[in-house]
Design a protein around this motif. Structure first.
Motif, PDB file in Angstrom:
ATOM      1  N   GLU A  37      11.970  -3.454 -32.516  1.00 22.37           N
ATOM      2  CA  GLU A  37      13.372  -3.289 -32.131  1.00 22.37           C
ATOM      3  C   GLU A  37      14.091  -4.632 -32.090  1.00 22.37           C
ATOM      4  N   ARG A  41      17.260  -5.929 -34.352  1.00 21.63           N
ATOM      5  CA  ARG A  41      18.486  -6.410 -33.711  1.00 21.63           C
ATOM      6  C   ARG A  41      18.860  -7.795 -34.224  1.00 21.63           C
ATOM      7  N   ASP A  44      20.448  -7.529 -37.680  1.00 22.16           N
ATOM      8  CA  ASP A  44      21.654  -6.696 -37.816  1.00 22.16           C
ATOM      9  C   ASP A  44      22.804  -7.479 -38.446  1.00 22.16           C
ATOM     10  N   TYR A  60      19.662 -11.549 -28.282  1.00 18.93           N
ATOM     11  CA  TYR A  60      19.349 -11.423 -29.710  1.00 18.93           C
ATOM     12  C   TYR A  60      20.485 -10.818 -30.537  1.00 18.93           C
ATOM     13  N   LEU A  61      21.630 -10.541 -29.946  1.00 17.36           N
ATOM     14  CA  LEU A  61      22.722  -9.931 -30.688  1.00 17.36           C
ATOM     15  C   LEU A  61      23.154 -10.824 -31.852  1.00 17.36           C
ATOM     16  N   ASN A 126      22.582 -15.731 -33.718  1.00 16.24           N
ATOM     17  CA  ASN A 126      22.174 -14.761 -32.705  1.00 16.24           C
ATOM     18  C   ASN A 126      22.364 -15.363 -31.320  1.00 16.24           C
TER      19      ASN A 126
END
Length: 224
Positions: A37, A41, A44, A60-61, A126
């Motif tokens: 996961e 992320r 993305d 981690y966005l 990130n």
């Protein structure tokens, strides 16, 4: 009856050790799912930085932002395979929504720090709240501008930014000897397989010791 107690004790110990090994196998599957996961992320498509980013929600966005890299830096001492000793360069990044910490990447300790671009640049990276501080982390040597971990709260106060770190995913501008060191899952601990192997090995040893002990308690046959 004489051998019943050690056999029972051996079976109980064996069952406990095996159950601990099985639990670690289950934890391994859980941790691998978490890492999958996180990796998804990280990879993305980047989005604008949220208005009020938090570690709980935005770790981690993948983000994108346009702003100006300021001509200040903090140098975090690191060691990287193939590079040896180096500095991770963290600079203020000023956007129209706020000032952030920008992790530009790593350069060798004997490299010259390049000047940041004068014009605004768009960066992709990130958000990261590193967990690098413990009771053994030395205080930064501010006179030499050498830090020993990314303590973003202290770094933000030092550089006058928000306590939010953007780690570059890729080179967004000519940054000389600095090579981006993007966020990844490699450094996230996942030792459950090793723990499982240890518990199963102890179970085998326990069973062997129990069997040997019971054998030693077995009376020898007459004439042997």
């Amino acid at each position: 009856m004489r051998r019943g107690v050690p056999i029972l004790f051996g079976l109980i110990g064996f069952a406990i050790l095996v159950s601990l090994g099985i639990w670690q196998v289950q934890r391994l599957a859980w941790k691998q799912g978490i890492l999958t996961e996180i990796a998804a992320r990280i990879a993305d498509a980047p989005v604008p930085i949220p208005a009020d980013p938090t570690e709980t929600r935005d770790q981690y966005l993948a983000v994108t932002a346009t702003g100006t890299v300021q001509a200040r830096d903090l140098r975090v001492l690191v060691s990287q395979q193939g590079l040896g000793a180096g500095y991770r360069i963290v600079s203020p990044f000023v956007t129209n929504t706020g000032s952030f910490l920008l992790d530009r990447g790593i350069m060798a300790v004997d490299s010259d720090l390049p000047a940041p671009p004068m014009a605004p640049v768009t960066v992709n990276g990130n958000l990261l709240w590193p967990d690098e501080i413990d009771g053994f982390t030395p205080d930064p040597d501010r006179a030499a501008n050498i830090w020993f971990a990314r303590d973003i709260t202290v770094m933000a106060a030092e550089l006058g930014t928000l306590p939010v770190l953007i780690v570059l995913r890729e080179r967004a501008f000519d940054d000389g000897a600095i090579q981006p060191a993007p966020v990844g899952v490699t450094g996230i601990p996942n030792d459950h397989l090793g723990y499982a192997v240890t518990w199963f090995a102890l179970a085998v040893i326990w069973a062997g010791m129990t069997g040997y002990f019971v054998w030693r308690m077995t009376p020898a046959k007459p004439g042997v």
